[in-house]
Design an enzyme around this catalytic site. Structure first.
Site, short mmCIF file in Angstrom:
data_model
loop_
_atom_site.label_atom_id
_atom_site.label_comp_id
_atom_site.label_asym_id
_atom_site.label_seq_id
_atom_site.Cartn_x
_atom_site.Cartn_y
_atom_site.Cartn_z
N GLN A 1 0.84 -1.20 0.00
CA GLN A 1 0.00 0.00 0.00
C GLN A 1 0.88 1.25 0.00
OE1 GLN A 1 -2.08 1.81 3.40
NE2 GLN A 1 -4.00 1.21 2.39
N TYR B 1 -5.59 10.71 4.82
CA TYR B 1 -4.23 10.98 4.34
C TYR B 1 -4.29 11.79 3.03
CZ TYR B 1 -3.20 7.83 8.12
OH TYR B 1 -3.14 7.26 9.37
N ARG C 1 -7.76 2.21 -2.42
CA ARG C 1 -8.63 2.13 -1.24
C ARG C 1 -9.28 3.48 -0.98
NH1 ARG C 1 -7.76 0.72 5.21
NH2 ARG C 1 -9.29 -0.95 5.23
N GLY D 1 -8.72 -6.88 9.37
CA GLY D 1 -7.53 -6.29 9.98
C GLY D 1 -7.08 -7.02 11.22
#
Length: 352
Positions: A98, A179, A226, A310
């Site tokens: 990622q 982000y 994502r 996760g």
């Protein structure tokens, strides 16, 4: 049989099952951003899932936000990730790295060059961040010039190429969770007046340009992205046009033929249905805190091709085996999530 245990084609690959390890920051890289000594063991332990998506990995010095997160833009980074990809491939899983540019979610004390963070606009997130000297408020970032935005797109392109050189099967673009790419999408963080700010089309442009650059560089069939529609955190407010924004963005990204869209679902089922209709490739769906008894539900219903998990995978290296055997799951220990040694990293027990 639960359909999540059946093979699925993803880009140029065939995965052994439809279970995905979601990207999770672990903050155990070396100071220079090279994956830590235990990274290969950590990821290979969890290679019973069909696809592993590695922790957020910065594409440049400016992209780092947190302490001891890995990078993928130097020869040392490539050499470190090669050990990881080889270990995962030996276990039969596929591995995407990622690419995460933290943008304004950064502190100068956490980066190799100790410079002010960069962002679409000079707007601080209004949140603290952990540093080597403890919690500190995140300072106001510096707004990227238009030329610097274009250079950042090239940084993503270069990092994607280095990821493939390191043996990764592909990359996931991190466009979620507050982000840099998410910051461009949100009017609360993006007040630009150039072609990367203002209208929905302009605010989506950075994400689209990054995806196009990476698809050109390594192939669309090795590129995923994502998104987290509706996630408001760290000063992110997507505004009243949020649903329209994601419908437009998904439709534009769909034109590239990417390997997958990975959605962190925040509960808007109507929007999720709309995005599913606009996306013709694989959809990976992550529902935070999904209970164990619902694992496989979205794949079985046809809503998604794959499901990502996760902390359940973090705490259960043999996640797939435990599901098949209906065996109890280990509990994840939050105190070991970020930084540290092997404790609560590579020492979670497996079934006898």
């Amino acid at each position: 049989m639960n359909k999540v245990f059946t093979p699925v084609n993803l880009g140029r690959y065939t995965l052994t099952n439809r279970l995905v390890m979601a990207p999770m920051t672990r903050s155990r890289a070396k100071d220079d951003g090279t994956p830590g000594a235990l990274a290969a063991l950590y990821y290979s332990q969890r290679a019973s899932v069909g696809l592993i998506i590695a922790e957020g990995t910065q594409p440049s010095d400016d992209g780092q936000g947190y302490l001891t997160t890995p990078g993928i833009y130097t020869d040392a980074h490539v050499a470190g990730w090669k050990k990881v990809t080889e270990a995962v491939h030996e276990k039969g899983s596929r591995f995407f790295i990622q690419l995460m540019h933290a943008g304004r979610m950064s502190h100068p004390d956490n980066t190799p060059h100790h410079r002010q963070g960069v962002a679409p606009s000079a707007i601080a997130p209004g949140a603290p961040m952990y540093t080597a000297t403890g919690m500190q408020d995140i300072p106001e970032p510096r707004a990227l010039s238009t030329e610097e935005v274009r250079q950042t797109i090239q940084d993503f392109r270069y990092a994607a190429r280095r990821a493939i050189e390191a043996g990764a099967d592909g990359v996931e673009i991190h466009g979620a969770n507050g982000y840099l790419i998410h910051q461009f999408l949100a009017p609360s963080a993006n007040t630009r007046t150039d072609e990367y700010g203002g209208s929905i089309e302009n605010r989506a442009r950075f994400a689209i340009d990054v995806a196009q650059a990476i698809a050109e560089e390594i192939g669309a069939d090795r590129t995923g992205i994502r998104l987290s529609p509706g996630m408001n955190m760290w000063g992110i407010d997507e505004g009243n046009e949020s649903e329209e924004l994601y419908r437009y963005l998904t439709g534009e990204l769909n034109k590239f033929g990417l390997a997958y869209l990975h959605i962190m679902h925040m509960g808007n089922e109507a929007l999720l249905s709309d995005l599913r209709q606009r996306w013709s490739s694989n959809l990976i769906l992550n529902r935070p805190s999904r209970p164990r008894e619902q694992i496989g539900q979205d794949v079985n219903s046809g809503l998604a091709e794959l499901e990502s998990y996760g902390t359940m995978v973090l705490a259960n290296p043999d996640f797939v085996e435990r599901l098949k055997a209906d065996a109890p799951m280990n509990e994840a220990h939050r105190e070991g999530f970020f930084g540290g040694t092997d404790k609560f990293y590579t020492d979670y027990p497996v079934l006898a």
